[in-house]
Each structure stands twice: as structure tokens, then as C-alpha cells.
Design a protein around this motif. Structure first.
Motif, short mmCIF file in Angstrom:
data_model
loop_
_atom_site.label_atom_id
_atom_site.label_comp_id
_atom_site.label_asym_id
_atom_site.label_seq_id
_atom_site.Cartn_x
_atom_site.Cartn_y
_atom_site.Cartn_z
N ILE A 1 -7.62 14.43 -9.00
CA ILE A 1 -6.77 15.41 -9.69
C ILE A 1 -6.24 14.83 -10.99
O ILE A 1 -6.27 15.46 -12.05
N MET A 2 -5.78 13.56 -10.91
CA MET A 2 -5.23 12.92 -12.12
C MET A 2 -6.29 12.76 -13.19
O MET A 2 -6.05 12.96 -14.37
N LEU A 3 -7.51 12.41 -12.73
CA LEU A 3 -8.61 12.22 -13.68
C LEU A 3 -8.91 13.52 -14.41
O LEU A 3 -9.06 13.55 -15.63
N ILE A 4 -8.92 14.61 -13.61
CA ILE A 4 -9.19 15.92 -14.22
C ILE A 4 -8.09 16.26 -15.20
O ILE A 4 -8.35 16.70 -16.32
N VAL B 1 3.97 10.28 -7.44
CA VAL B 1 4.80 10.50 -8.64
C VAL B 1 3.93 10.55 -9.89
O VAL B 1 4.28 11.19 -10.89
N LEU B 2 2.77 9.88 -9.78
CA LEU B 2 1.96 9.67 -10.98
C LEU B 2 1.57 10.95 -11.75
O LEU B 2 1.70 10.98 -12.98
N PRO B 3 1.12 12.02 -11.07
CA PRO B 3 0.76 13.21 -11.86
C PRO B 3 1.91 13.71 -12.72
O PRO B 3 1.72 14.00 -13.91
N ALA B 4 3.10 13.79 -12.11
CA ALA B 4 4.26 14.27 -12.88
C ALA B 4 4.59 13.30 -14.00
O ALA B 4 4.91 13.70 -15.13
N LEU C 1 2.12 13.72 -16.81
CA LEU C 1 2.41 14.93 -17.58
C LEU C 1 3.62 14.71 -18.47
O LEU C 1 3.65 15.14 -19.61
N PHE C 2 4.63 14.00 -17.91
CA PHE C 2 5.82 13.71 -18.71
C PHE C 2 5.45 12.85 -19.92
O PHE C 2 5.87 13.12 -21.05
N ILE C 3 4.62 11.84 -19.67
CA ILE C 3 4.23 10.95 -20.78
C ILE C 3 3.45 11.73 -21.84
O ILE C 3 3.73 11.63 -23.03
N ARG D 1 0.83 -1.21 0.00
CA ARG D 1 0.00 0.00 0.00
C ARG D 1 0.87 1.26 0.00
O ARG D 1 0.61 2.23 -0.71
N LYS D 2 1.97 1.19 0.77
CA LYS D 2 2.88 2.33 0.85
C LYS D 2 3.52 2.61 -0.52
O LYS D 2 3.65 3.75 -0.95
N ARG D 3 3.85 1.46 -1.17
CA ARG D 3 4.46 1.60 -2.49
C ARG D 3 3.50 2.27 -3.48
O ARG D 3 3.85 3.15 -4.24
N TYR D 4 2.23 1.80 -3.39
CA TYR D 4 1.21 2.39 -4.27
C TYR D 4 0.99 3.86 -3.96
O TYR D 4 0.82 4.69 -4.85
#
Lengths: 305, 451
Positions: free
Chosen positions: B17-20, A30-33, A36-38, A21-24
Motif C-alpha cells: 500500500i505504501m509503495l503504491i 503509523v507509516l502511511p499517515a 502522507l504528512f511528510i 518486531r512489534k515496534r516495527y
């Protein structure tokens, strides 16, 4: 046994679940960045690679795949290599002159001279200006009846007035000066950050041992800045080879092909000739070249370390 | 327990936020475009009869005419109840903006197109612009040669298969020499040159009097336009088309003489300093400052001169003088100045056509000509002379000598080589022979690639 071992398995399972869970959770940070990078870096690169194998004109989506034809044209195009050559000249001039000036300025403002904070701000103003604006300002400076020729006349050097941008002898260097003027602040700030990371006691010890200022610069400052120097050099090479705004604003690559640079060629291929496929191939070839250059620079500096 | 709850909430908020972000980034730009056009379109699914709800978006690149176009849009709203949001995108990047927007079907309802027939042809083939046969009743209001520019038939050289007319001219233009009458008089020249030799003599006289004879935007696209009259004069239109298509040899066509005219001007010291990288606005500024006696420029320059200095009016126009050894008459480049184009995907088709009709009506065209100093496209307005300055009137006379078909190279890169070559000839760094050979190499390469 079985009964006694059950709770410990449960505990292990629970801690593993917690770890997952911590890893997720970390991943979600990190996922939003990453997304955006992708979206804004990786996908456009993949798309550019795809287009480089097509005859896409930039509008009509009914394009054909042409295999390696665009790459073959790019590699055999002498004008392209002339443009790359001009880019290399920009890079060399910037490496030698711009970075030396930036280093000297950073050393000077790092010492306790009067107004050093003010100078730090002043030197960092050009990099935050728009390249196009700087290009137009320098174009005005270089005009036959512009500021530079006027100044030369005023100080009695009228014989040195020149058509700076309209002559094949000086156009490239004139553009390079404007680009270096804008770029010097970027290198300066990095050198300054590097200088401020050097322990002061090194200088104190050297000074007790009787080392002169120059010796301190040579034996303490420059070796300590090696890693910063590598970074600055890579950024300088990438920036100088990718120059566009200044050339676009000042000469459009002229006179003739004197100041033609790779980015301008790519732009012209895409937006004047409506040949996005070819422009994409040039971009990929150019991107690979820059990547290799950066790698070489990095390896060389690692070797020195 | 509380920590678990917090973690869940954090994850939930992050997911939202990601979905948006994802929705915002991945959706079609037509949907995300923040301009009012799409807002209007979604609100206006019913029809355009409820005109108060219709709001057109109109893009243009005419820096000097933004206020005028807004005024005209306001008049249009008063007359019809249809609002028009006039948006200015000045500068060289307008064509790129159109091309990028076309890729995402995000063009405005109406726009002034920037680019040549080949560029418009690409949008036509991609289905981005509307065919205008519904406005056929308007066509006879314009010179037929002008309308032809953006009409694609089965003979079109751009490979466009969707035949039809895709642009309505808002104004017309042509390019000629403009000269400062006072500077000419100062050196005793009383009339404009009519032959190439006379032009060179005038250049010598101006030069001898310490006046810089000539400037133009040789550092930009103008070099090709200045070559055009002499391409026609030496090759004739038919041969020129064949040469550009590759059906006849460029090297043996007599094109060398075209390039030699630029060398003549260099040898006579006609060019202003810095000519090789000079753009048209810089040359126009020099002309208005009376630092140079002649400029090769378009009819739009009158508006530009007026904007730079309203008191500068002592100039006139002459057509490119004919060289003695040219077999054909000199013709001048010109045609549609500003083409009006309608988006093929517009939901406000009727309103868009109504707006275009309004802009090219006689009254509006007269107003446009008098306020912007540009040549009206509507024949009735053009022949009325109402509001035209003498120089503009002389430019309008030039419309009778327009190059009808100057042909087109298979790739614009040949034009680039010509332009770069002229830059170097103008500063004595290349020769007509060398430039011609370079053009031929590029042409052969383009032809080979086309095959």
C-alpha cells in the motif's frame, strides 16, 4: 553454568527480537499517515521556506537566491501590516461575538428544549458549506438592492439602508458578519461536545443548593469548558486571521484596502504579481505569527489551570 | 507460528500500500494526470499520421462558448478524424491552473491563454509554450498590431529572450462605453457624447431624471482599463511608456488629470451604488436590467447581454469621449481577446497546429462571431460583417483605435494601487493627488527592486 545459562540468553534474545518486531509493526501502522504528512504538509512547508529566499516567479525554475530581501520587504510593508490589522479585527470580532453566540446556542440546545436535535443540525449546516458560496450569498444579501436593504425598507427602517460592501465604514464588518455566520456552527459543536462531558450531578447538586440557572452557567458550565474554550479560541483566531474565501467573493479586499487580509495579499502576490518568492516569505511570516499566537493562548490557558 | 505468519502478511500488504501511495504521489504529475491527453500520448508514440488515434486536449475558460467550441471541435473531427477533448475551466482560477500545470509540464495540447503578455513571457522562458513560426503563413490573416501582443522581440519589456510569436488570436476585443438608447432618448439625449463635457452633461440629465448614469467593474480589473484611454489622451503613448518604465516622472507627467476624470464622475453623481466593490458581471446585470444607463465594457459584453436577456437589444456603443484639455486622441484598450497557445511538450504538434488553423479559418471565425457575438480575429471574417449585430460592428470599428503600446509597470503592484485608488475616488474617500502619490511610491519601490 555455561550450559544452563545459554537457553535463558536465547530466550532474552528472542523476546528482544519480538519487541523490536512489534515496534516495527507499530511503525508500519503509523507509516502511511506519516508519509502522507511528510508529502503533503512537511515537504510543502520546507519548499515554501526555500522559495521565500528566492525570486521564483511560479513558473521559471531558473530563479536566484535573494537572501533575506523578501523577509525585509514583508516586514517593512505597511500594506501587509494593514492586512494583518484587518485580520486581527476579524479575529477579535469572532472571539467576542461568534464564540459567545456559539456558547449560548450550545447551552440552549444542550438543555431539554423541544427540537434541540433539529437545531443542532441546523446550526451545523453553515460550516459545511463552501466559503466561496457563502461569500456570494452574503454579497447578494448586502447588495444595494439586496435582501438586507429590502428587509429594512419593508419593516420601516428604510433610513438605515446602506451600501454595506461598497462603503469603507461598513465593508469590513459586513464581511465579518458573513464569516461569523458560517463559523458559529464550528464553535457551537465543540462547545456542545464539551457541555455533554460535564457530569449532570454537578448541576443537580447546585440546583439542590439553590443555584440559579445563571449561577450554574457561571460556576459550573464556564469553568468546566475552559479547555474547550482554549481550543475554540485557537481555532477561531487561526480561522479568522486566515480568512480568504469570503473576502475574495465579496470585496476582493476593497473598497481600496479596507477589507484586505493577509491570505488575499499572499494570493495576489503569488498569482497576480507572479512573485512566488515574496508570497512564500509573507506565508512564512504569517505562519510564524499564527504559531506564536497559538502558543501564547495555550500558555495562558495552562497558567489559568 | 500462525501469528508470525499473519504479522508477515500484514507487513507485506502495508508495504505494498505504501509503495503504491509513494509511486502515486511522487511521480511527475504529467504521468499521473488522468486526462486523456497523456493516455493518448503514450499510445500515440508512432506519429500523428494515424489520426484516428490522436486525441487532443483543449482547455478553455469561456463559459458562454463551451457548446460552440465543442461543436467546432466536432466539425474538426469530422473533417480530419482528429478527436478534440474540449475541457472548460471557467472562472478567475484558470490562470492559476495554467501556471500550476506549467510547473509540472502538464499543460494540454492546446489552450486559450488567460493572462497578459508578461504572464505568457514567463511560460515562454520556462519552455512551456511552442513558438509558432511554423504557422507563419497564417500571420497575415490577423491585424499586425494584434499579433504583436504575444510576439517577443529584442525590444520586449518583459525580458523574454526566446524571441518569436507564441499565440494565435481566436478573437479580438476592445473596451468602450455602451449605452442604453431608450434611457438616453427618455431624457432627450439623441446622440452619444463625443466630448468629456458632453458626457458630464448627459450624466447630469440622467441623474436629474432619476436614472443611475453609470456602472462598471471598478471593484475588479476594469478600473485600470477604464483609465487607459485617458492615460493615452493626456500623456500620449510614448510618454506613457517612459513613465511606466520610470524614465519620466509619474507625478509631473500629467497623470493627475487621468485620475481627476474619475473624480468628475463622482462629483456629478454618475456612479451606481456599491461601485467600489462592484465587479463587471454585477454591472452587466444592472445594465441589462435597465437599472443603469451606461457601462464601460468590452466587446464580449454583447454575448453576455444576449445570454442574460436575448430581448435586450436597444443599446449602442461610443468611444471614451475626449476631454477638452487632452493633448492626444483617445485610444481604447483592446487586442487579442482569446489567444490560442500550443504546449511545447505536446506529442501531437501537427494535430495541434491543424486544430488552431481550423479555429481561425474564415468560415469558422464567421460562425464564431455570429454565435458568440465576439469580434473575429481573422481579417476576412471581421470585414465581411456577416452575422454581426450593429453594436458588434461598432465595436469592430473600434479596432482601428486600439492603444498600440500602453507600456507596462515594472511590477503589477502599481496597477493594484491604481485600481484601489480609483475605487476610493469613486466613493469620495480619496483624492487624485493622494492616489497619484501612492502610485508613485509603489512605482519607485518597484523600480528600486528591479535594479
Amino acid at each position: 553454568m555455561g550450559a544452563s545459562s545459554f537457553p535463558s540468553t536465547k530466550g532474552k534474545f528472542k523476546s528482544k527480537r519480538k519487541q523490536v518486531r512489534k515496534r516495527y509493526l507499530n511503525l508500519t501502522y503509523v507509516l502511511p499517515a506519516l508519509l502522507l504528512f511528510i508529502l503533503f504538509s512537511l515537504l510543502p512547508i520546507i519548499r515554501t521556506v526555500q522559495y521565500s529566499f528566492t525570486n521564483f516567479n511560479g513558473v521559471n525554475k531558473n530563479y536566484d537566491y535573494v537572501g533575506f530581501k523578501n523577509y525585509l520587504t514583508a516586514i517593512t510593508d505597511t500594506r501587509w501590516w494593514e492586512a494583518v490589522g484587518n485580520g486581527i479585527i476579524f479575529a477579535l470580532l469572532s472571539l467576542v461575538f461568534m464564540n459567545t453566540i456559539a456558547l449560548l446556542l450550545s447551552v440552549a440546545t444542550n438543555s431539554n428544549i423541544r427540537g434541540s436535535k433539529f437545531y443542532r443540525v441546523v446550526f451545523y449546516i453553515p460550516p459545511i458549506l463552501s466559503g466561496i458560496v457563502v461569500g456570494y450569498i452574503w454579497k447578494w444579501i448586502y447588495e444595494p438592492k439586496g435582501l438586507l436593504n429590502g428587509l429594512l425598507k419593508d419593516i420601516g427602517l428604510g433610513e438605515y439602508t446602506h451600501v454595506w460592501l461598497g462603503s469603507i465604514d461598513t465593508a469590513l464588518y459586513a464581511v465579518a458578519v458573513s464569516s461569523m455566520w458560517q463559523g458559529v456552527g464550528g464553535s457551537f459543536i465543540l462547545f456542545l461536545a464539551g457541555l455533554q462531558g460535564i457530569p449532570k450531578d454537578l448541576y443537580e447538586a447546585a440546583s439542590i443548593d439553590g443555584a440559579s440557572r445563571f449561577q450554574q452557567l457561571r460556576y459550573i458550565t464556564i469553568p468546566s469548558l475552559r479547555k474547550v474554550y482554549t481550543l475554540v479560541n485557537i481555532l477561531t483566531i487561526l480561522g479568522a486571521l486566515g480568512i480568504f474565501n469570503h473576502v475574495y467573493a465579496m470585496t476582493m479586499g476593497g473598497p481600496g484596502y479596507t477589507t484586505e487580509v493577509p491570505a488575499l495579499r499572499i494570493y495576489r502576490e503569488a498569482f497576480t504579481n507572479s512573485n512566488f518568492g515574496m508570497a512564500s516569505a509573507f506565508s512564512i511570516v504569517f505562519g510564524v505569527m499564527l504559531f506564536i499566537l497559538s502558543l501564547i493562548q495555550l500558555k495562558l490557558s495552562q497558567k489559568k489551570d | 507460528m500462525i501469528q508470525d505468519h499473519r504479522v508477515k502478511w500484514r507487513m507485506f500488504i502495508l508495504s505494498i500500500i505504501m509503495l503504491i501511495a509513494l509511486t502515486g504521489c511522487s511521480s511527475n504529475s504529467k504521468d499521473t494526470t488522468s486526462n486523456d491527453k497523456n493516455m493518448t500520448q503514450t499510445n500515440d508514440q508512432t506519429d500523428v499520421t494515424n489520426k484516428k488515434d490522436v486525441k487532443l486536449v483543449f482547455w478553455h475558460y469561456l463559459n458562454d462558448r463551451d457548446d460552440l467550441l465543442k461543436e467546432m471541435a466536432s466539425d474538426f473531427e469530422q473533417k480530419t478524424g482528429i478527436k478534440v477533448d474540449v475541457q472548460l475551466f471557467g472562472g478567475d482560477g484558470f490562470k492559476q491552473k495554467i501556471m500550476a500545470s506549467a510547473q509540472n509540464n502538464a499543460l494540454p495540447d492546446v489552450m486559450t491563454f488567460a493572462g497578459g503578455a508578461g504572464d505568457l513571457g514567463q511560460l515562454v522562458e520556462a519552455g512551456n509554450v511552442m513558438e509558432l513560426s511554423d504557422m507563419k503563413d497564417m500571420f497575415d490573416k490577423f491585424p499586425s498590431t494584434i499579433l504583436k501582443t504575444f510576439t517577443f522581440d529584442n525590444n520586449n519589456i518583459f525580458g523574454v529572450k526566446k524571441f518569436g510569436t507564441y499565440a494565435i488570436p481566436m478573437d479580438t476585443n476592445n473596451m468602450q462605453f455602451v449605452y442604453n438608447t431608450k434611457l438616453f432618448e427618455k431624457v432627450g439625449i439623441t446622440s452619444a457624447p463625443t466630448t468629456w463635457d458632453e458626457l458630464l452633461t448627459d450624466v447630469d440629465r440622467l441623474k436629474a431624471a432619476g436614472i443611475v448614469p453609470f456602472a462598471t467593474g471598478i471593484g475588479s480589473w476594469v478600473a485600470g482599463s477604464m483609465a487607459a484611454p485617458y492615460e493615452v489622451a493626456y500623456l500620449g503613448e510614448e510618454k506613457l511608456v517612459n513613465v511606466k518604465k520610470g524614465d519620466e516622472s509619474l507625478v509631473d507627467s500629467g497623470y493627475l488629470k487621468v485620475l481627476q476624470r474619475f473624480e468628475d464622475l463622482y462629483k456629478h453623481g454618475a456612479y451606481a451604488e456599491g461601485i467600489a466593490t462592484m465587479d463587471l458581471p454585477a454591472a452587466e446585470q444592472m445594465f441589462v436590467n435597465e437599472e443603469v444607463a451606461m457601462i464601460f465594457d468590452g466587446s464580449w459584453a454583447i454575448g453576455v447581454f444576449n445570454q442574460m436577456n436575448p430581448n435586450f437589444t436597444h443599446y449602442d456603443v461610443f468611444q471614451p469621449p475626449k476631454p477638452a484639455d487632452a493633448a492626444y486622441d483617445v485610444k481604447i484598450p483592446g487586442g487579442i481577446g482569446v489567444p490560442l497557445v500550443i504546449d511545447n511538450h505536446t506529442k501531437n504538434k501537427e494535430a495541434a497546429m491543424q486544430f488552431v488553423r481550423f479555429l481561425v479559418e474564415k468560415e469558422q471565425q464567421q460562425k464564431y462571431a455570429s454565435k458568440s457575438f465576439n469580434l473575429p480575429a481573422n481579417i476576412e471574417a471581421a470585414t465581411s460583417e456577416s452575422g454581426m449585430t450593429p453594436a458588434l460592428h461598432n465595436f469592430s470599428l473600434g479596432m482601428n483605435h486600439i492603444i498600440e503600446n500602453g507600456g507596462s509597470y515594472p511590477d503589477p503592484s502599481v496597477e493594484t494601487v491604481l485600481q484601489k485608488g480609483i475605487q476610493l475616488i469613486a466613493i469620495g474617500q480619496s483624492t487624485p493627488d493622494k492616489v497619484l502619490k501612492e502610485m508613485d511610491v509603489e512605482l519607485q519601490k518597484a523600480l528600486k527592486e528591479k535594479k
